[in-house]
Design a protein around this motif. Sequence first.
Motif, short mmCIF file in Angstrom:
data_model
loop_
_atom_site.label_atom_id
_atom_site.label_comp_id
_atom_site.label_asym_id
_atom_site.label_seq_id
_atom_site.Cartn_x
_atom_site.Cartn_y
_atom_site.Cartn_z
N ARG A 1 0.83 -1.22 0.00
CA ARG A 1 0.00 0.00 0.00
C ARG A 1 0.86 1.27 0.00
NH1 ARG A 1 -5.24 -1.52 0.87
NH2 ARG A 1 -5.56 -3.55 1.88
N LEU A 2 1.97 1.20 -0.72
CA LEU A 2 2.84 2.37 -0.89
C LEU A 2 2.62 2.94 -2.29
CD1 LEU A 2 6.13 1.00 0.70
CD2 LEU A 2 4.41 2.49 1.77
N ARG A 3 2.94 4.22 -2.43
CA ARG A 3 2.78 4.88 -3.72
C ARG A 3 4.15 5.19 -4.32
NH1 ARG A 3 1.41 9.69 -2.83
NH2 ARG A 3 1.74 9.56 -0.57
N VAL A 4 4.23 5.02 -5.63
CA VAL A 4 5.44 5.40 -6.39
C VAL A 4 5.11 6.67 -7.18
CG1 VAL A 4 7.05 4.70 -8.20
CG2 VAL A 4 6.16 2.99 -6.61
N PRO A 5 5.90 7.72 -7.06
CA PRO A 5 7.12 7.86 -6.25
C PRO A 5 6.88 8.53 -4.90
CG PRO A 5 6.98 9.68 -7.77
CD PRO A 5 5.72 8.86 -7.99
N GLY A 6 5.62 8.77 -4.53
CA GLY A 6 5.35 9.53 -3.32
C GLY A 6 5.92 8.91 -2.06
N ASP A 7 5.78 7.58 -1.92
CA ASP A 7 6.29 6.89 -0.73
C ASP A 7 7.66 6.25 -0.97
OD1 ASP A 7 3.96 7.41 0.84
OD2 ASP A 7 2.93 5.85 -0.32
N ILE A 8 7.88 5.81 -2.18
CA ILE A 8 9.15 5.17 -2.51
C ILE A 8 9.43 5.38 -4.00
CG2 ILE A 8 8.08 2.91 -2.94
CD1 ILE A 8 10.69 1.69 -1.69
N ALA A 9 10.63 5.81 -4.31
CA ALA A 9 11.01 6.01 -5.72
C ALA A 9 11.47 4.69 -6.31
CB ALA A 9 12.11 7.06 -5.82
N LEU A 10 11.32 4.56 -7.62
CA LEU A 10 11.65 3.30 -8.29
C LEU A 10 12.34 3.60 -9.62
CD1 LEU A 10 11.31 0.15 -8.45
CD2 LEU A 10 9.17 0.60 -9.67
N ILE A 11 13.39 2.84 -9.88
CA ILE A 11 14.15 3.03 -11.12
C ILE A 11 14.70 1.65 -11.48
CG2 ILE A 11 16.45 3.48 -10.14
CD1 ILE A 11 16.52 6.04 -11.88
N CYS A 12 14.84 1.35 -12.76
CA CYS A 12 15.24 -0.02 -13.09
C CYS A 12 16.20 -0.09 -14.27
CB CYS A 12 14.02 -0.89 -13.36
SG CYS A 12 13.11 -0.49 -14.86
N TYR A 13 16.99 -1.15 -14.27
CA TYR A 13 17.83 -1.51 -15.41
C TYR A 13 17.03 -2.51 -16.22
CZ TYR A 13 21.98 -2.95 -18.05
OH TYR A 13 22.89 -3.20 -19.05
N ASP A 14 16.95 -2.29 -17.52
CA ASP A 14 16.10 -3.04 -18.46
C ASP A 14 14.81 -2.26 -18.64
OD1 ASP A 14 17.53 -5.22 -19.29
OD2 ASP A 14 16.46 -6.70 -18.11
N ASP A 15 14.59 -1.83 -19.84
CA ASP A 15 13.31 -1.22 -20.17
C ASP A 15 12.44 -2.29 -20.81
OD1 ASP A 15 11.50 0.80 -20.24
OD2 ASP A 15 12.45 1.95 -21.84
#
Length: 340
Positions: free
Chosen positions: A260-274
């Motif tokens: 029940r967390l929000r991206v990016p409000g509660d936790i930021a997310l970034i990834c390798y591989d599109d």
Amino acid sequence: MAEVARLAGVSSTTVSHVLNKTRKVAPETEELVLQAVARSGYRHNLAARALATRSTDTIGVAMSVVTNPYFAELVRDIERLLRHAGYTMIVADTNDDPAVAADVIDHLLARRVSGLIVSPLEGDSELTDGFATLLDDSFPLLFLDRRSTLPGDQVYSECVDSIYHLTAHLAAQGHRRIGYVQGALTSMSAHDRLSGYQKAVRELGLVADPRLVITGESDERITEHRVAAHLANPDERATALVVSNNQMTLGTMRAIKQSRLRVPGDIALICYDDFEWADLFEPQITAMAQDAATLAATAVDLLLARMKTPDRPPQSVAVPTEFHHRDSCGCGRRKYRGLR
């Protein structure tokens, strides 16, 4: 073939040259032969040709195709390029398991493939010894997508600096507890990506907490379970995550939703591989994209060059990645105060 030659009014040798493309034939003669082939219903006997020439014009490709959509994209591009070069491709799924990989590679070699493109796995001595033997025998072998410690031709995406860049991007937004979702350490690429994260932690003064490295094993469900467990403790969890491949990105997103967390409000997310649908999520996923088309083209070029010149020095090519800046990193959307 003799019947085709009779219908076309040419010699069997000429028919052979047309079908095997072993010598240039006048366009009008080639057309006569092709018309005779169509009329007679003749089909080229590839097995007989393989016995005569000791070449099947077939390339074996061994990688984890079914479980990873990125590999499926690579295989599609490789098949198209090989077909245009006059080769047929046989694909064998390794399931990223050294025992399975050894078995399917043995089957491909038993089919007398003319060359192999393999996504290598590390840590299995039998598999590594088998690759070393093929290289010692000058068999056309190319390692694709993952770096190998063996001295063979290899093509892979740059990942140390790429992961460093992703981590630094989050650090520039004020994050200090940056988590890293790690893939299975059965490949050198996974080791390289982890070293890129560790380098960023050291050089950028980030929190070096072992609990921030989450082992996802390159498996979507395992990742979902372990990221959810990490997020369950608000006092210890990361404020941002770097995920090291696309399969684990999906598992991570499920875990964040489950928490029940929000991206990016509660936790930021970034990834390798599109992946193709990354810009369809809400928020859109910021990612480091691999260039599958360039990887495939470089791999095919190097393999065909090896087949033509077996004794040339091995080449190692690191293909650059591309940063796709979207929304999930949270740039400009929040203020970071009191982050540990």
